[in-house]
Design a protein around this motif. Structure first.
Motif, mmCIF file in Angstrom:
data_model
loop_
_atom_site.group_PDB
_atom_site.id
_atom_site.type_symbol
_atom_site.label_atom_id
_atom_site.label_comp_id
_atom_site.label_asym_id
_atom_site.label_seq_id
_atom_site.Cartn_x
_atom_site.Cartn_y
_atom_site.Cartn_z
ATOM 1 N N PHE A 48 -0.654 7.776 -0.860
ATOM 2 C CA PHE A 48 0.455 7.441 -2.157
ATOM 3 C C PHE A 48 1.632 8.189 -2.237
ATOM 4 O O PHE A 48 1.714 9.470 -2.047
ATOM 5 C CB PHE A 48 -0.226 7.398 -3.623
ATOM 6 N N GLU A 64 2.228 5.272 3.254
ATOM 7 C CA GLU A 64 1.540 4.153 3.213
ATOM 8 C C GLU A 64 1.663 2.991 1.963
ATOM 9 O O GLU A 64 1.901 1.816 2.245
ATOM 10 C CB GLU A 64 -0.097 4.096 3.500
ATOM 11 N N ASN A 65 1.388 3.655 0.688
ATOM 12 C CA ASN A 65 1.761 2.939 -0.292
ATOM 13 C C ASN A 65 2.917 3.827 -1.367
ATOM 14 O O ASN A 65 2.760 4.862 -1.598
ATOM 15 C CB ASN A 65 0.555 2.949 -1.357
ATOM 16 N N ARG A 74 1.725 -1.454 5.582
ATOM 17 C CA ARG A 74 2.199 -0.500 4.777
ATOM 18 C C ARG A 74 3.103 -1.030 3.354
ATOM 19 O O ARG A 74 3.610 -2.325 3.740
ATOM 20 C CB ARG A 74 3.234 0.476 5.229
ATOM 21 N N LYS A 75 3.227 -0.827 2.312
ATOM 22 C CA LYS A 75 3.693 -1.338 1.289
ATOM 23 C C LYS A 75 4.804 -0.421 0.404
ATOM 24 O O LYS A 75 4.487 0.771 0.327
ATOM 25 C CB LYS A 75 2.736 -1.910 0.056
ATOM 26 N N PHE A 124 -3.105 1.090 -6.188
ATOM 27 C CA PHE A 124 -1.540 1.097 -5.984
ATOM 28 C C PHE A 124 -0.911 -0.057 -6.832
ATOM 29 O O PHE A 124 0.059 0.175 -7.659
ATOM 30 C CB PHE A 124 -1.238 0.955 -4.741
ATOM 31 N N GLU A 125 -1.359 -1.383 -6.703
ATOM 32 C CA GLU A 125 -0.812 -2.339 -7.281
ATOM 33 C C GLU A 125 -0.844 -2.153 -8.589
ATOM 34 O O GLU A 125 -0.027 -2.790 -9.478
ATOM 35 C CB GLU A 125 -1.574 -3.789 -6.955
#
Ligand code: X90
Length: 276
Positions: free
Chosen positions: A3, A75-76, A107-108, A138-139
């Motif tokens: 994160f 990655e997040n 990846r976001k 994460f979301e």
């Protein structure tokens, strides 16, 4: 889960201790010199230079490449920008997000337009760190921060609006009022992310009164406060002491603004982020 919190440098240095973070620099441009607003920028040196410099000065938002560099190998990524009403930073971050996600499958990047700047972004970043460390996905963190951002506010107190006016962010008529010696202008980030003037005051006592009045009007009741100041820690401390006495505020931090906020808040300015 990896994160990372990323913000443009209008958020000042984030100084988060337990999650990875990075800022994408805005730039302060003059005909003689350019200042890149990284955490390493010597803000005092920049202010001293600007004091003696009489040519044009302006700013620019992070380029897409600056954002990509700040995303690094996250990655997040939760990414905050200064309000789209004052800067192209949000647009640039969105382009970078699209590029990053298509180049790195899986990846976001979640971009949030803070509709604000400085210490209000710091509050959002700190809350995101807290939620992540509490084990939230994460979301969920992203959704929660969108909600939390409806409960935070930003006020500012400025002794000069010259740089804001010269760069078309306030009208020159408004800037003239603030230019009168001893007048301090109090304003806020509106719900739409616009710079909204609320009050003008002469003298420190009246200004403090106006800040407290406006904080109350905006629903302040003892929550977290972050005060970014442009070479005016005493005034910030006076305000902090009053908040502790009047509201029992426990969680309050004062720090020197970074390059972008110092350029626009100018000497003496305070930017105050707080929880309702
Ligand atoms: O893209 C760019 O060049 C950046 C332009 C930024 C312009 C305004 C920055 C203001 C910083 C002043 C008080 C806070 C006002 C917040 C209102 C939403 C600090």
């Amino acid at each position: 889960m990896n994160f990372k919190i990323v913000a443009d440098s209008s958020a000042d240095a984030l100084n988060l201790q337990q999650v990875a973070w990075q800022t994408a620099p805005l730039r302060i441009l003059t005909e003689a010199k350019e200042f890149t607003d990284t955490p390493e920028l010597d803000v005092k040196e920049m202010a001293d230079f600007l004091k003696t410099y009489s040519g044009k000065s302006s700013t620019s938002c992070p380029a897409v490449s600056d954002w990509l560099e700040a995303f690094g190998d996250g990655e997040n990524i939760l990414c905050f920008t200064i309000t789209h009403n004052l800067s192209g930073s949000y647009n640039s971050a969105i382009i970078a997000k699209e590029e990053y996600e298509s180049e790195h499958q899986g990846r976001k990047v979640y971009v949030i337009d803070s509709l604000s700047t400085g210490p209000e972004i710091k509050l959002l970043a700190e809350k995101a760190e807290e939620l992540f460390l509490g084990g939230m996905a994460f979301e969920e963190v992203c959704k929660n921060i969108e909600e939390y951002s409806k409960t935070t506010r930003l006020l500012f107190v400025l002794e000069s609006l010259i740089n804001l006016a010269n760069n078309g962010r306030v009208s020159s008529a408004v800037a003239k009022i603030a230019g009168i010696l001893g007048i301090r202008v109090v304003g806020r980030a509106s719900d739409e992310g616009e710079l909204q003037l609320l009050d003008k005051n002469r003298g420190e006592k009246k200004t403090l009164h106006s800040i407290l009045h406006n904080m109350k009007e905006l629903g302040y009741n003892g929550g977290k406060v972050r005060i970014s100041n442009c070479f005016n820690p005493q005034f910030a401390q006076t305000l902090a002491d009053i908040l502790k006495n009047e509201f029992g505020t426990q969680d309050i931090e004062i720090y020197q603004a970074g390059g972008l906020c110092s350029f626009y808040a100018e000497k003496g300015g305070l930017i105050i982020g707080f929880e309702k």
